[in-house]
Design a protein around this motif. Structure first.
Motif, PDB file in Angstrom:
ATOM      1  N   GLU A 236       0.805  -1.216   0.000  1.00 27.32           N
ATOM      2  CA  GLU A 236       0.000   0.000   0.000  1.00 27.32           C
ATOM      3  C   GLU A 236       0.839   1.267   0.000  1.00 27.32           C
ATOM      4  OE1 GLU A 236      -2.973  -0.196   3.068  1.00 27.32           O
ATOM      5  OE2 GLU A 236      -3.792  -2.092   2.320  1.00 27.32           O
ATOM      6  N   SER A 237       2.159   1.099  -0.182  1.00 26.78           N
ATOM      7  CA  SER A 237       3.002   2.279  -0.371  1.00 26.78           C
ATOM      8  C   SER A 237       2.992   2.723  -1.823  1.00 26.78           C
ATOM      9  CB  SER A 237       4.442   1.985   0.054  1.00 26.78           C
ATOM     10  OG  SER A 237       5.076   1.128  -0.893  1.00 26.78           O
ATOM     11  N   GLY A 238       2.448   1.870  -2.705  1.00 28.60           N
ATOM     12  CA  GLY A 238       2.394   2.211  -4.116  1.00 28.60           C
ATOM     13  C   GLY A 238       3.670   1.925  -4.876  1.00 28.60           C
ATOM     14  N   GLN A 239       4.628   1.277  -4.226  1.00 31.94           N
ATOM     15  CA  GLN A 239       5.910   1.024  -4.887  1.00 31.94           C
ATOM     16  C   GLN A 239       5.955  -0.333  -5.582  1.00 31.94           C
ATOM     17  OE1 GLN A 239       7.939   3.754  -4.955  1.00 31.94           O
ATOM     18  NE2 GLN A 239       6.154   4.570  -3.877  1.00 31.94           N
ATOM     19  N   GLY A 240       4.909  -1.134  -5.429  1.00 34.67           N
ATOM     20  CA  GLY A 240       4.874  -2.423  -6.092  1.00 34.67           C
ATOM     21  C   GLY A 240       5.772  -3.459  -5.462  1.00 34.67           C
ATOM     22  N   GLY A 241       6.078  -3.308  -4.177  1.00 34.64           N
ATOM     23  CA  GLY A 241       6.970  -4.236  -3.492  1.00 34.64           C
ATOM     24  C   GLY A 241       6.217  -5.203  -2.599  1.00 34.64           C
TER      25      GLY A 241
ATOM     26  N   GLY B 240     -17.974   3.204 -14.151  1.00 35.21           N
ATOM     27  CA  GLY B 240     -19.294   3.014 -13.559  1.00 35.21           C
ATOM     28  C   GLY B 240     -19.611   1.590 -13.182  1.00 35.21           C
ATOM     29  N   GLN B 241     -18.749   0.645 -13.560  1.00 35.45           N
ATOM     30  CA  GLN B 241     -18.973  -0.743 -13.162  1.00 35.45           C
ATOM     31  C   GLN B 241     -18.439  -0.942 -11.755  1.00 35.45           C
ATOM     32  OE1 GLN B 241     -17.042  -3.699 -15.608  1.00 35.45           O
ATOM     33  NE2 GLN B 241     -17.476  -5.352 -14.173  1.00 35.45           N
ATOM     34  N   GLY B 242     -19.298  -1.347 -10.844  1.00 32.99           N
ATOM     35  CA  GLY B 242     -18.882  -1.582  -9.470  1.00 32.99           C
ATOM     36  C   GLY B 242     -18.913  -0.314  -8.634  1.00 32.99           C
ATOM     37  N   PRO B 243     -18.297  -0.350  -7.449  1.00 29.92           N
ATOM     38  CA  PRO B 243     -18.363   0.781  -6.504  1.00 29.92           C
ATOM     39  C   PRO B 243     -17.721   2.053  -7.049  1.00 29.92           C
ATOM     40  CG  PRO B 243     -17.650  -1.224  -5.406  1.00 29.92           C
ATOM     41  CD  PRO B 243     -17.611  -1.508  -6.867  1.00 29.92           C
ATOM     42  N   THR B 244     -17.997   3.156  -6.343  1.00 31.11           N
ATOM     43  CA  THR B 244     -17.610   4.471  -6.843  1.00 31.11           C
ATOM     44  C   THR B 244     -16.104   4.700  -6.883  1.00 31.11           C
ATOM     45  OG1 THR B 244     -17.980   5.289  -4.594  1.00 31.11           O
ATOM     46  CG2 THR B 244     -19.744   5.606  -6.190  1.00 31.11           C
ATOM     47  N   GLU B 245     -15.382   4.179  -5.924  1.00 28.44           N
ATOM     48  CA  GLU B 245     -13.922   4.358  -5.910  1.00 28.44           C
ATOM     49  C   GLU B 245     -13.275   3.082  -5.409  1.00 28.44           C
ATOM     50  OE1 GLU B 245     -12.992   7.792  -3.570  1.00 28.44           O
ATOM     51  OE2 GLU B 245     -14.037   9.154  -4.901  1.00 28.44           O
ATOM     52  N   LEU B 246     -12.195   2.693  -6.034  1.00 29.62           N
ATOM     53  CA  LEU B 246     -11.497   1.486  -5.598  1.00 29.62           C
ATOM     54  C   LEU B 246     -10.031   1.473  -5.995  1.00 29.62           C
ATOM     55  CD1 LEU B 246     -12.356  -1.077  -4.053  1.00 29.62           C
ATOM     56  CD2 LEU B 246     -12.594  -2.231  -6.247  1.00 29.62           C
ATOM     57  N   LEU B 247      -9.685   2.159  -7.102  1.00 31.17           N
ATOM     58  CA  LEU B 247      -8.327   2.115  -7.637  1.00 31.17           C
ATOM     59  C   LEU B 247      -7.608   3.424  -7.326  1.00 31.17           C
ATOM     60  CD1 LEU B 247      -6.241   0.616  -9.466  1.00 31.17           C
ATOM     61  CD2 LEU B 247      -7.253   1.850 -11.393  1.00 31.17           C
ATOM     62  N   VAL B 248      -6.417   3.333  -6.720  1.00 29.78           N
ATOM     63  CA  VAL B 248      -5.633   4.528  -6.406  1.00 29.78           C
ATOM     64  C   VAL B 248      -4.173   4.295  -6.799  1.00 29.78           C
ATOM     65  CG1 VAL B 248      -7.133   5.129  -4.464  1.00 29.78           C
ATOM     66  CG2 VAL B 248      -5.072   3.833  -4.042  1.00 29.78           C
ATOM     67  N   TYR B 249      -3.450   5.418  -6.893  1.00 28.55           N
ATOM     68  CA  TYR B 249      -2.016   5.394  -7.158  1.00 28.55           C
ATOM     69  C   TYR B 249      -1.318   6.180  -6.055  1.00 28.55           C
ATOM     70  CZ  TYR B 249      -3.079   3.221 -11.572  1.00 28.55           C
ATOM     71  OH  TYR B 249      -3.507   2.328 -12.517  1.00 28.55           O
ATOM     72  N   LEU B 250      -0.292   5.519  -5.454  1.00 28.49           N
ATOM     73  CA  LEU B 250       0.326   6.056  -4.240  1.00 28.49           C
ATOM     74  C   LEU B 250       1.835   6.203  -4.390  1.00 28.49           C
ATOM     75  CD1 LEU B 250      -1.694   3.928  -1.646  1.00 28.49           C
ATOM     76  CD2 LEU B 250      -2.046   6.332  -2.238  1.00 28.49           C
ATOM     77  N   ASN B 251       2.304   6.541  -5.582  1.00 25.50           N
ATOM     78  CA  ASN B 251       3.745   6.689  -5.795  1.00 25.50           C
ATOM     79  C   ASN B 251       4.352   7.761  -4.913  1.00 25.50           C
ATOM     80  OD1 ASN B 251       2.644   5.263  -8.134  1.00 25.50           O
ATOM     81  ND2 ASN B 251       4.700   5.430  -9.002  1.00 25.50           N
TER      82      ASN B 251
END
Length: 547
Positions: free
Chosen positions: A161-166, A343-354
């Motif tokens: 969840e740091s957004g670094q892909g580790g 619009g498919q599914g819930p209102t927010e789910l995808l984030v970017y945390l770089n």
């Protein structure tokens, strides 16, 4: 000498998620509990029907329509925050939206339930900004796990969840109660396209059930989580209030608390509240919890003046109402060159945390970029009709924009500034004669430095997505995340509550919620507030047992 009879062991002011969690813990322990809520009890059926029948639907991109479309009640004794209830007196508006109803603001929250990461607790010592917490992430980690179970959180185990892909981050001692929701075509397509630029997708932990959880059914993918989940798959605070009542707690709705009493020795002795008809009522207890969220809580404390406490309750430090924080942000609208079908599914789910953490926090704030998975068709139609687009061309253009228009929003971390504050208005009052909240808010060069970095990311996003930028809005958007107005610390001279959320000035009163947080991070604060509330309840019960 006999102990004076009181109305309850514990009085809790506020029936949102924090008040409900604490009420349940107190009632489970056999304590008598009274919960007071300024607003009415609402039913899901009532809110859903009002929303569906409204000529204007809720819009995340048009605040005016969002206000018009709000399906929640607006009686005279609790004016809606969608109107002019909040008095803005600072250089930057802070038009936050919260609900004064049984269950509180989680009725219409986006359902994001994030943990903070370890460095968020050490912002000052690591980066020379803001304040440190009086304890670190390790102290709160187990309470995060308990809060996730209480709220029924779904998420992706092992995700960085740091957004670094580790590797998995932050550290966890327990898995998520439920697996995360499946990704949509939009999310998969963005993951591929933005991944070419080094942007790693993070799927948001949230309060939607992915399997039957208690009385909640599995999420059906409705796209109107804000303003209301129609099937109660999404958590809201009314669920814990219902549970507290089943355990014996007593709820008083439409009860607007306007004064807290304290004895000369510092102990809180009682509260006064008004009903919608203006009648005044008094209650007493041995212990008190203030859980009225980050605007109403400090306003009530500052209104509760007396000869002994001329500056209000819990305010010997002068910090009550100060250090107001939020996730003041910016957003971008783009038009994709291909159909991606939001619009498919819930209102927010995808984030970017770089830019969630790093040495850069010495120079600019952490921030998250989120994909708003919404299709505000009413906005598109209104704009097109205003331009004279009608008939089959209107239909075709609505279809195109619905398939290709995307909105990205950035939430920036803000710092606890003493000048940013909430005070009771000296001139404006509501129908009960209670002062309206007056808000002074500003941002510093630190925030503006973050804005410039965020705009760079927006342009990179558009390039990677082969999308046309339609607009970028940098006008200090409010994210409805209120923090900091009854701030936590070890020093009674510069904080309101101690590390257990007990007020420095009053040994039998605690303050629950995100208003005690010394730092904001860039993440939605609800889960942190819930973890703090469970920890508060544990400390409170220990204190009661020892007395």
């Amino acid at each position: 000498m006999s102990t004076p009879k009181v109305d309850a062991d514990v009085i809790i002011i506020g029936s949102g998620v924090m008040g409900g969690l604490i009420a349940c813990q107190m009632a489970k322990a056999g304590k008598s509990v009274i919960i007071l809520e300024a607003g009415p009890r609402v039913s899901r059926q009532e809110i859903v029907e009002r929303f569906r029948n409204s000529p204007f639907k809720m819009s995340l991109t048009n605040i005016k329509l969002q206000g018009v479309g709000s399906p929640y009640p607006n009686p005279p004794h609790i004016p809606s925050t969608y109107g002019d209830y909040l008095q803005q007196v600072g250089p930057v508006k802070y038009p936050t939206k919260y609900l004064r109803v049984v269950g509180g603001t989680t009725w219409h929250f986006g359902s994001a339930l994030w943990r903070m990461i370890p460095n968020d607790f050490k912002l000052n010592s690591l980066y020379g900004r803001g304040r440190d917490w009086p304890f670190g992430y390790d102290e709160l980690e187990s309470w995060y796990g308990k809060a996730e179970h209480e709220l029924g959180v779904s998420g992706v185990d092992g995700q960085d969840e740091s957004g670094q892909g580790g590797n998995a981050w932050p550290p966890r001692s327990t898995p998520f109660p439920m697996p995360g929701l499946p990704t949509s075509y939009l999310f998969d397509r963005l993951t591929t396209m933005l991944g070419r630029g080094g942007y790693n997708p993070v799927l948001e932990p949230n309060g939607r059930a992915t399997k039957p959880w208690g009385k909640r059914p599995m999420c059906g993918g409705n796209n109107n989580c804000n303003p209301v989940c129609p099937i109660a798959a999404k958590y809201d605070g009314s669920m814990h209030i219902d549970e507290a009542e089943r355990l014996g707690a007593r709820l008083l709705d439409n009860a607007v608390v306007y004064h807290i009493e304290a004895a000369d020795d510092g102990r809180i002795t009682g509260i006064w509240y008004k009903k919608p008809d203006g009648s005044e009522h008094h209650l007493t207890a041995n212990y008190f919890v203030l859980a009225a969220y980050g605007i109403e809580s400090p306003k009530l404390l500052l209104m509760s003046t007396s000869e002994k406490y001329p500056n209000g309750i819990a305010n010997s430090s002068g910090e009550v109402g100060r250090n107001l924080m939020g996730h003041t942000g910016i957003s971008m609208n783009v038009m994709m060159s291909e159909d991606v079908w939001p619009g498919q599914g819930p209102t927010e789910l995808l984030v970017y945390l770089n830019n969630r953490d790093g040495a850069f926090r010495k120079d600019f704030p952490s921030y998250k970029i989120k994909v708003r998975n919404t299709v505000p068709t009413a906005d598109y139609a209104a704009s097109l009709i205003e331009k004279g687009v009608l008939g089959s061309k209107l239909d075709a253009e609505i279809r195109r924009q619905s398939a290709r228009s995307l909105n990205f929003a950035i939430d920036f971390e803000t710092l606890p500034l003493a000048e940013n504050r909430v005070t009771p208005s000296k001139t404006k009052k509501d129908a009960l004669g209670i002062p309206l909240p007056e808000i002074y808010y500003s941002v510093t060069d630190y925030w503006h430095a973050g804005k410039e970095e965020g705009i760079k990311d927006f342009h990179k996003f558009a390039e990677l997505l082969n999308a046309e930028i339609m607009s970028i809005d940098t006008k200090f958007q409010d994210r409805q995340h209120i923090m900091g107005t009854t701030i936590m610390g070890d020093d009674p001279h510069n904080s309101v509550v101690d590390s257990h959320c007990r007020t420095h000035d009053h040994p039998n009163m605690w303050i629950a919620g995100t208003s005690v947080m010394p730092s904001a991070s860039c993440m939605n604060p609800t889960l942190t507030g819930a973890a703090l509330s469970l920890r508060l309840a544990d400390h409170m019960l220990q204190t009661m047992s020892a007395s």
